[in-house]
Design an enzyme around this catalytic site. Structure first.
Site, mmCIF file in Angstrom:
data_model
loop_
_atom_site.group_PDB
_atom_site.id
_atom_site.type_symbol
_atom_site.label_atom_id
_atom_site.label_comp_id
_atom_site.label_asym_id
_atom_site.label_seq_id
_atom_site.Cartn_x
_atom_site.Cartn_y
_atom_site.Cartn_z
ATOM 1 C CG ASP A 67 15.373 3.728 -13.284
ATOM 2 O OD1 ASP A 67 15.851 2.868 -12.987
ATOM 3 O OD2 ASP A 67 15.818 4.811 -14.454
ATOM 4 C CG ASP B 67 19.503 3.866 -9.979
ATOM 5 O OD1 ASP B 67 20.404 2.555 -10.811
ATOM 6 O OD2 ASP B 67 19.095 3.847 -10.940
#
EC number: 3.4.23.36
Length: 154
Positions: A110, A124
């Site tokens: 991330d 995402d």
């Protein structure tokens, strides 16, 4: 739809690799307007749920969910409006990208941080936007009318 999902998958994996390389070579967050680049790793599922579970269980669960999304997309694509198919491609592409990333080393990379939401990645964002588009398409689609042909009831 499959081509769009694969393009999204490739774009996400490329951006994860680039972010990991850039953010490890010069550590520390980088501000890009409203979004900050910050490298983190998620060993769990969404919002790090299940992070304490064994890697194999997380990968298997993610794989089963991705397969279910692919099967649903395959089955419903012919009757889904264009906007819904775009949403399905986003959900499938994002799910596949996160599955591949997790399968490599047991964690999802991330790198996007807003300050008020957990750190996330392109996959995402594409999953969330795709799901929202799919829901909006489904809500706006008229309900199917029952088949009036009695021969089809037998």
């Amino acid at each position: 739809m499959l081509a769009a999902a694969l393009i999204l998958t490739a774009a996400d994996l490329a951006l994860k690799t680039l972010a990991e390389h850039q953010l490890t070579s010069t550590p520390g967050p980088r501000l890009l307007g409203l979004i900050e680049l910050r490298l983190t790793y998620n060993t769990g599922m969404a919002f790090s749920l299940g992070a304490a579970l064994p890697h194999g269980i997380i990968v298997a669960g993610t794989g089963l969910l991705t397969a279910a999304v692919a099967a649903y997309t395959w089955r419903t694509a012919p009757t889904t409006p264009l906007a819904g198919r775009i949403g399905q491609a986003g959900v499938l592409g994002g799910a596949l990208a996160n599955l591949i990333d997790r399968g490599r080393d047991g964690k999802v990379t991330d790198y996007l941080h807003t300050g008020w939401w957990p750190t996330f990645n392109l996959a995402d964002a594409v999953i969330v936007c795709g799901a929202a588009l799919l829901v909006l398409t489904t809500v706006r689609q008229p309900a199917p009318t029952p088949d009036k042909d009695p021969a089809r009831w037998t």
